[in-house]
Design a protein around this motif. Structure first.
Motif, PDB file in Angstrom:
ATOM      1  N   ASN A 143       0.756  -1.242  -0.055  1.00  0.00           N
ATOM      2  CA  ASN A 143       0.194  -0.020   0.010  1.00  0.00           C
ATOM      3  C   ASN A 143       0.804   1.151   0.110  1.00  0.00           C
ATOM      4  OD1 ASN A 143      -1.919   1.937   0.380  1.00  0.00           O
ATOM      5  ND2 ASN A 143      -2.847   1.000   2.252  1.00  0.00           N
ATOM      6  N   THR A 144       1.120   1.882  -1.129  1.00  0.00           N
ATOM      7  CA  THR A 144       1.950   3.050  -1.233  1.00  0.00           C
ATOM      8  C   THR A 144       1.345   4.216  -0.788  1.00  0.00           C
ATOM      9  OG1 THR A 144       1.221   3.173  -3.547  1.00  0.00           O
ATOM     10  CG2 THR A 144       3.350   1.970  -3.043  1.00  0.00           C
ATOM     11  N   ALA A 145       0.245   4.381  -0.713  1.00  0.00           N
ATOM     12  CA  ALA A 145      -0.602   5.227  -0.120  1.00  0.00           C
ATOM     13  C   ALA A 145      -0.370   5.495   1.466  1.00  0.00           C
ATOM     14  CB  ALA A 145      -2.172   5.296  -0.464  1.00  0.00           C
ATOM     15  N   LYS A 146      -0.001   4.471   2.062  1.00  0.00           N
ATOM     16  CA  LYS A 146       0.044   4.589   3.558  1.00  0.00           C
ATOM     17  C   LYS A 146       1.810   4.367   3.929  1.00  0.00           C
ATOM     18  CE  LYS A 146      -4.478   3.575   5.314  1.00  0.00           C
ATOM     19  NZ  LYS A 146      -5.300   2.538   6.218  1.00  0.00           N
ATOM     20  N   SER A 147       2.420   4.002   2.756  1.00  0.00           N
ATOM     21  CA  SER A 147       3.896   4.037   3.034  1.00  0.00           C
ATOM     22  C   SER A 147       4.523   5.302   3.081  1.00  0.00           C
ATOM     23  CB  SER A 147       4.591   3.221   1.773  1.00  0.00           C
ATOM     24  OG  SER A 147       4.056   1.933   1.952  1.00  0.00           O
TER      25      SER A 147
END
Length: 319
Positions: A226-230
């Protein structure tokens, strides 16, 4: 009945949007007797893995002497040593989407047999544990129809977290050859490295190459990064803050822009390592609990009040 669970949707954070279904964590409520049985199995499994030295050293959570504090001490001490020598350090905090819910039963059972030597009746018992499970969602007095669970391991179970640890242990081996460091905590992955201020571009390239391999490995194991929360943070001494690069870290087809503060497991980490964010938040959490305890201090005994202070105030310090 040991394989039946009802799901209670629980908000991940108290201030999360209750109308957003992705903000809920699906906690499996299981039979008490099944939990007791699985606790015995978990103890035997962990004893076996520890004696045979099959557990990764760089994986924290779900076992003794590998707590949040140990994860923080390992990663933060490495970063502090790098910064003290004049280097810049970069830390990437990777997040998985619904990690426990996407575990592939076939891959997990194959890994238990090949990587950890669990065969015969032991392997059959884990096969039985994973297959044929059913669950339904309960919200107030409303319930959904039961559904067969084809993927994932139950959150709220005793064995589930340990099996997830074994499922993702191979991820640590990917770091070899990149001159980087990694540490896993539950379903969170931390990747970090350091370099001289003049070599930040090369370090970012190595991080991007490694994360591309991580994303490929996760896809092949039915996990989703999940790059949005990384998050990505550069750390340096106060006088070297101007040398911190602002270039984003490329993760697959996405770019993650560096931030000044991250919530690492157990602490808030500032880019200058001053703890100026962590201390006020900790004080605020402790005072909030103390105000609640003040209203109940006349209703409980002194020993009970002392126990509450130790449990809740020190707990707020680690939250």
């Amino acid at each position: 009945m040991f394989k039946a669970a009802f799901i209670t949707p629980t908000l991940k954070k108290s201030d999360a949007d209750a109308a957003d279904i992705t903000q809920y964590r699906p906690i499996s409520n299981l039979s008490v007797l099944s939990k007791l049985l699985k606790r015995l199995v978990a103890k035997q499994l962990l004893d076996y893995l520890s004696i045979c030295r099959l557990l990764p050293d760089l994986q924290s959570a779900y076992r003794a002497y590998h707590s949040t504090e140990m994860a923080v001490l390992k990663v933060l001490s490495d970063i502090l040593l790098a910064v003290a020598s004049g280097d810049l350090a970069v830390l990437a905090l990777l997040d998985l989407s619904a990690a426990f819910d996407t575990v592939d039963h076939g891959i997990l059972l194959h890994r238990l047999k090949v990587s950890y030597g669990l065969s015969g009746s032991v392997h059959r018992s884990f096969t039985s544990y994973l297959h044929g499970r059913v669950q339904h969602v309960r919200c107030g007095s409303t319930e959904s129809a039961p559904k067969l669970v084809l993927y994932g391991i139950p959150q709220g179970s005793v064995l589930g977290p340990i099996l997830f640890l074994l499922y993702t242990a191979d991820l640590i081996q990917l770091i070899e050859g990149y001159d980087l460091s990694t540490h896993l905590y539950a379903d969170d992955t931390q990747v970090y490295g350091s370099c001289r201020p003049s070599s930040t571009a090369q370090l970012l390239d190595r991080m991007s190459e490694y994360l591309a391999d991580v994303a490929t490995w996760m896809r092949s194991n039915r996990l989703q990064l999940n790059t949005a929360k990384s998050e990505v943070i550069w750390c340096s001494s106060t006088r070297r803050q101007h040398q911190i690069p602002q270039s984003p870290l490329v993760v697959g087809s996405d770019a993650v822009v560096p931030v000044r503060v991250v919530h690492y497991p157990g602490i808030y980490l500032d880019s200058d390592l001053t703890m100026r964010t962590h201390v006020p938040k900790t004080v605020s959490s402790c005072f909030a609990v103390l105000r609640q305890l003040r209203s109940t201090r006349r209703s409980v005994s002194v020993p009970a009040l002392q126990s509450l202070v130790v449990a809740l105030v020190l707990g707020a310090d680690k939250a």
